[in-house]
Motif scaffolding. Sequence first.
Motif, PDB file in Angstrom:
ATOM      1  N   CYS A 119       0.826  -1.216   0.000  1.00 51.15           N
ATOM      2  CA  CYS A 119       0.000   0.000   0.000  1.00 51.15           C
ATOM      3  C   CYS A 119       0.857   1.261   0.000  1.00 51.15           C
ATOM      4  CB  CYS A 119      -0.940  -0.013   1.195  1.00 51.15           C
ATOM      5  SG  CYS A 119      -0.084  -0.350   2.746  1.00 51.15           S
ATOM      6  N   GLY A 293       3.130  -1.571  10.865  1.00 50.36           N
ATOM      7  CA  GLY A 293       3.247  -1.544   9.408  1.00 50.36           C
ATOM      8  C   GLY A 293       1.931  -1.314   8.702  1.00 50.36           C
ATOM      9  N   CYS A 294       1.112  -0.412   9.233  1.00 53.53           N
ATOM     10  CA  CYS A 294      -0.117  -0.008   8.556  1.00 53.53           C
ATOM     11  C   CYS A 294      -0.144   1.509   8.525  1.00 53.53           C
ATOM     12  CB  CYS A 294      -1.357  -0.547   9.270  1.00 53.53           C
ATOM     13  SG  CYS A 294      -2.916   0.077   8.555  1.00 53.53           S
ATOM     14  N   CYS A 351      -0.872  -7.663   5.255  1.00 50.15           N
ATOM     15  CA  CYS A 351      -1.008  -6.842   6.467  1.00 50.15           C
ATOM     16  C   CYS A 351      -2.021  -7.472   7.403  1.00 50.15           C
ATOM     17  CB  CYS A 351      -1.395  -5.403   6.122  1.00 50.15           C
ATOM     18  SG  CYS A 351      -3.104  -5.158   5.687  1.00 50.15           S
ATOM     19  N   VAL A 353      -4.778  -6.511   8.262  1.00 49.71           N
ATOM     20  CA  VAL A 353      -6.183  -6.289   7.904  1.00 49.71           C
ATOM     21  C   VAL A 353      -6.621  -7.215   6.769  1.00 49.71           C
ATOM     22  CG1 VAL A 353      -7.802  -4.586   6.929  1.00 49.71           C
ATOM     23  CG2 VAL A 353      -6.197  -3.918   8.732  1.00 49.71           C
ATOM     24  N   LYS A 370      -5.703   3.281  11.654  1.00 49.78           N
ATOM     25  CA  LYS A 370      -6.425   2.536  10.612  1.00 49.78           C
ATOM     26  C   LYS A 370      -6.469   1.052  10.958  1.00 49.78           C
ATOM     27  CE  LYS A 370      -6.644   1.198   5.767  1.00 49.78           C
ATOM     28  NZ  LYS A 370      -6.264   1.423   4.377  1.00 49.78           N
TER      29      LYS A 370
HETATM   30 FE1  F3S Z   1      -1.954  -0.900   4.064  1.00 51.42          FE
HETATM   31 FE2  F3S Z   1      -3.234  -2.934   5.098  1.00 51.42          FE
HETATM   32 FE3  F3S Z   1      -3.051  -0.682   6.418  1.00 51.42          FE
HETATM   33  S1  F3S Z   1      -3.354  -2.249   3.011  1.00 51.42           S
HETATM   34  S2  F3S Z   1      -2.948   0.900   4.874  1.00 51.42           S
HETATM   35  S3  F3S Z   1      -1.345  -2.032   5.855  1.00 51.42           S
HETATM   36  S4  F3S Z   1      -4.869  -1.919   6.200  1.00 51.42           S
END
Ligand code: F3S
Length: 397
Positions: A119, A293-294, A351, A353, A370
């Motif tokens: 991302c 790492g988001c 990730c 998520v 996030k």
């Molecule tokens: Fe990237 Fe996953 Fe966060 S796509 S922005 S690490 S939710």
Amino acid sequence: MKLTHEQQAMLDSKQGLATHKAMQILATLGRIYGAAEMLPVSSVQISGVSYDNLGEAGLAWLAEMAAGGGRVKVLTTLNPAGMDIENWQALGISAEFAEAQLRVIAAFEQMGVVTTCSCTPYLFGNLPEFGQHIAWAESSAVCYANSVLGARTNREGGPSALAAALTGFTPAYGYHLDKQRKPTLTVEVTAKVCGTHYFGALGKAIGDRLQGKGQVAYVRGVTSANLEELKSFCASLATYGGAALFHMQGVTPESTLFEAPEETIRIDGNHLALAEQQLNTARPEEVDFVSLGCPHLSLREVARIAQLLNGRQVKKEFWITTSRPVKKLADQAGYSQVIEAAGAKFAVDTCCVVAPIKGRFHAMLSDSAKACYYAQAKNQFKVRMLPFDEVVQEACQ
Ligand code: F3S
């Protein structure tokens, strides 16, 4: 909408089935949003890559586009997949899921997409220039590209981003147009903000007030922000406020082009404290999963983790999520060895998520507003959000 000869030929199936379908998607979108023409794009970033989100129907559509001769016409990169492509077993991913995810990646590869699943494509070569028209789909990256880089993109969906990649065009509406980039609301920040965690809290505090109304915030009072703070802020503002663009006085390139709008909201220390409080639903002893790492980590962030973990042992499942190119640099620099010796795991290409981890953990610790949102909404985890360094410290306790 006016189409050029080339675009009309694509629509008339003169360049194969996939290009025809792609142009159909774009022409329909253009009609819906009242676009007068198509614009050439210089870069695409596709979301909806995880098999967890795509399912069989999504995979079948991608396979059909690949078999129909679809080939990208511009630099195109991918959002995170549902697993580490090379090291999925270590993360507890099932063989069945891995097989389906690899078929997704193969379909993109066949179409000429660069399959660096991340991302933060702007950290490794998919870096649009100021004013360029692009078609990006990942919400945090869209906000970063529009606001921090000054490139121009709408918040695309997976299919419309792929359609732009296969044709090289996108309909001219929304954030591609000057008039839509004008700020509509001033946000006066009086709190001191520093570090990814506070920038995430700021994004939530502002985002909660925007309530997805498509407003463009003109943020004042934040005097400096580094790359990592801005990527955290973008991810949070996009998540909580649905924002694809903001301007930050003295920080982002288009902020000098506009006056601050009259309508003003204020964000003070209490707003940030409330945002933080809302993202701390788990007690420290409940945390059984840690993730940094988001959005995907920069090399500087990986280096910091290595520095903090040097000679220590983590006590919980700890995922470090980043892109493959950043991981390779971390390998070369010796950071990966230090991190893995401490017991933390790299979860590259994926990730916390988009990986299929629902039901595996109870409570997640992160620095990302996030990640906390989706951990609660998608995976029903309790969450705990702390500053970056404190996340690493607590992972070792
Ligand atoms: Fe990237 Fe996953 Fe966060 S796509 S922005 S690490 S939710």
